[in-house]
Design a protein around this motif. Structure first.
Motif, short mmCIF file in Angstrom:
data_model
loop_
_atom_site.label_atom_id
_atom_site.label_comp_id
_atom_site.label_asym_id
_atom_site.label_seq_id
_atom_site.Cartn_x
_atom_site.Cartn_y
_atom_site.Cartn_z
N VAL A 9 -82.35 73.25 -93.08
CA VAL A 9 -82.78 72.19 -92.18
C VAL A 9 -84.15 72.53 -91.62
O VAL A 9 -84.39 73.66 -91.19
CB VAL A 9 -81.77 72.01 -91.02
CG1 VAL A 9 -82.25 70.92 -90.05
CG2 VAL A 9 -80.38 71.68 -91.55
N ASN A 11 -86.44 71.29 -88.56
CA ASN A 11 -86.41 70.49 -87.33
C ASN A 11 -87.80 70.44 -86.71
O ASN A 11 -88.32 71.44 -86.25
CB ASN A 11 -85.41 71.08 -86.33
CG ASN A 11 -85.48 70.35 -85.00
OD1 ASN A 11 -85.63 69.13 -84.97
ND2 ASN A 11 -85.40 71.09 -83.91
N GLY A 18 -83.07 66.51 -80.49
CA GLY A 18 -83.21 67.13 -81.80
C GLY A 18 -82.85 68.61 -81.84
O GLY A 18 -82.06 69.04 -82.69
N PRO A 19 -83.41 69.44 -80.93
CA PRO A 19 -83.04 70.85 -80.95
C PRO A 19 -81.55 71.10 -80.69
O PRO A 19 -80.98 72.05 -81.24
CB PRO A 19 -83.90 71.44 -79.83
CG PRO A 19 -85.11 70.55 -79.80
CD PRO A 19 -84.55 69.18 -80.05
N ALA A 22 -79.90 70.37 -83.99
CA ALA A 22 -80.19 71.46 -84.92
C ALA A 22 -79.37 72.69 -84.59
O ALA A 22 -78.90 73.40 -85.49
CB ALA A 22 -81.69 71.78 -84.88
N VAL A 32 -81.76 76.98 -90.31
CA VAL A 32 -82.63 76.04 -89.60
C VAL A 32 -84.00 76.67 -89.36
O VAL A 32 -84.11 77.80 -88.87
CB VAL A 32 -82.01 75.62 -88.25
CG1 VAL A 32 -82.96 74.68 -87.51
CG2 VAL A 32 -80.67 74.94 -88.47
N LYS A 34 -87.27 75.86 -87.18
CA LYS A 34 -87.75 75.06 -86.07
C LYS A 34 -89.28 75.08 -86.08
O LYS A 34 -89.89 76.13 -85.95
CB LYS A 34 -87.23 75.59 -84.73
CG LYS A 34 -87.56 74.70 -83.53
CD LYS A 34 -86.91 75.27 -82.26
CE LYS A 34 -86.93 74.26 -81.14
NZ LYS A 34 -88.29 74.00 -80.64
N GLN A 58 -82.39 80.73 -85.45
CA GLN A 58 -83.29 79.88 -86.20
C GLN A 58 -84.64 80.57 -86.42
O GLN A 58 -85.07 81.39 -85.61
CB GLN A 58 -83.51 78.56 -85.46
CG GLN A 58 -82.22 77.77 -85.24
CD GLN A 58 -82.43 76.54 -84.40
OE1 GLN A 58 -83.51 75.97 -84.37
NE2 GLN A 58 -81.39 76.12 -83.68
N ILE A 85 -85.25 66.75 -89.44
CA ILE A 85 -84.98 66.08 -88.17
C ILE A 85 -86.31 65.84 -87.47
O ILE A 85 -87.09 66.78 -87.28
CB ILE A 85 -84.05 66.90 -87.27
CG1 ILE A 85 -82.71 67.18 -87.95
CG2 ILE A 85 -83.80 66.17 -85.94
CD1 ILE A 85 -81.80 68.10 -87.16
N THR A 86 -86.56 64.60 -87.08
CA THR A 86 -87.78 64.27 -86.35
C THR A 86 -87.42 63.48 -85.09
O THR A 86 -86.34 62.90 -85.01
CB THR A 86 -88.74 63.42 -87.20
OG1 THR A 86 -88.08 62.21 -87.60
CG2 THR A 86 -89.19 64.18 -88.44
N SER A 87 -88.34 63.47 -84.12
CA SER A 87 -88.12 62.68 -82.91
C SER A 87 -89.40 61.98 -82.46
O SER A 87 -89.54 61.62 -81.30
CB SER A 87 -87.57 63.55 -81.78
OG SER A 87 -88.50 64.56 -81.43
#
Length: 280
Positions: A9, A11, A18-19, A22, A32, A34, A58, A85-87
């Motif tokens: 993943v 992130n 999001g975090p 994740a 993950v 980050k 992570q 994963i995006t925000s």
């Protein structure tokens, strides 16, 4: 629980949710990465302890996504990833070349969960947990909410969306895209209020004497004897009283700890109300 072992993943989401999503995926066994901007994640300034907790296990990578070098390095990470994963708002995703329409042709196995504040056509409207709750009648001004309801509900939606996308990819061989809209998550969480359950006088809003908060001799107790078996035990333990006034008088006669112990002994949901400052 390692059900996501072998899943990678990336992130790019900061703050919440999001975090938090994740972190949940990492605890399920996912690897993950980050990605933070050079200035870091603002969450570290807001709550360093929570930031560290959500980042446990992570890999941290600092990239300036506004530069060609940063975007190139991000592309290298995505080439090895199963999920992104995006925000960011939709316009920002487009500007950073992170929109699904741009990424999918380049990374065919990559799934993406995009967290937005509002659905289109309001995708670029600014919002935060506080404003989502305010718009739904979930606040008691001037008090601020004690939890970040929309963000945490959004994190759960992000996790379930991610699992669904990964399952569909394994089942049908196609990667996919999912939007998580925080204002929608808040609206779903507001359903008990919308349907009248938690409105003043509603069944869970003070209308049922067996489901309420009562003052004890030294504090307060939360009583949730909603089901008939709990309600009958509660009324019997209080000497047969049934009205809110009678129950309130009964609870005021003893300490909150005593009532909590009684709840455990008789299998009735009764808990001492603890102050927020005492939970750290």
């Amino acid at each position: 629980m390692d059900i996501l072992r072998g899943i990678r993943v990336v992130n790019l989401a900061l703050n919440l949710p999001g975090p938090l999503a994740a972190s949940r995926l990492a605890r399920m066994g996912a690897e993950v990465v980050k990605v933070e901007p050079p200035t870091g994640d603002p969450m570290e300034c807001y709550s360093a302890a929570w930031y560290r907790e959500m980042a446990v296990g992570q890999e941290l990578v600092r990239l300036d996504m506004k530069t060609p070098e940063g975007q190139t390095r991000c592309g290298e990470l995505l080439a090895e990833a199963d999920l992104l994963i995006t925000s960011n708002r939709p316009s920002v995703l487009t500007r950073l070349h992170l929109a699904w329409e741009t990424l999918h042709p380049r990374f065919l196995k990559l799934c993406q969960v995009a967290i937005f504040g509002y659905p289109e056509p309001r995708g670029d409207v600014a919002g935060h947990d506080l404003t989502y709750q305010a718009a739904l009648g979930l606040l008691y001004p001037p008090n601020l909410p004690r939890t970040l309801l929309a963000d945490i509900a959004g994190a759960e939606r992000a996790v379930s969306s991610a699992l669904g996308l990964l399952y569909a990819r394994e089942r049908f061989g196609r990667s996919g895209f999912a939007e998580v809209v925080l204002s929608d998550a808040a609206a779903e969480a507001a359903a008990p209020l919308s349907f009248g359950l938690t409105r003043p006088g509603g069944l869970l809003g003070g209308g049922a004497p067996e489901y309420n908060i009562y003052p004890a001799r030294d504090g307060f107790v939360a009583v949730a004897a909603l089901e008939p078996r709990f309600r009958e035990r509660l009324f019997a333990s209080l000497g047969g009283v049934q009205t809110a006034g009678e129950i309130s008088a009964a609870f005021a006669s003893r300490d909150a700890d005593d009532w909590e112990q009684l709840g455990e002994d008789l299998d009735i949901p009764i808990v001492k109300v603890r102050p927020a400052e005492g939970l750290a």
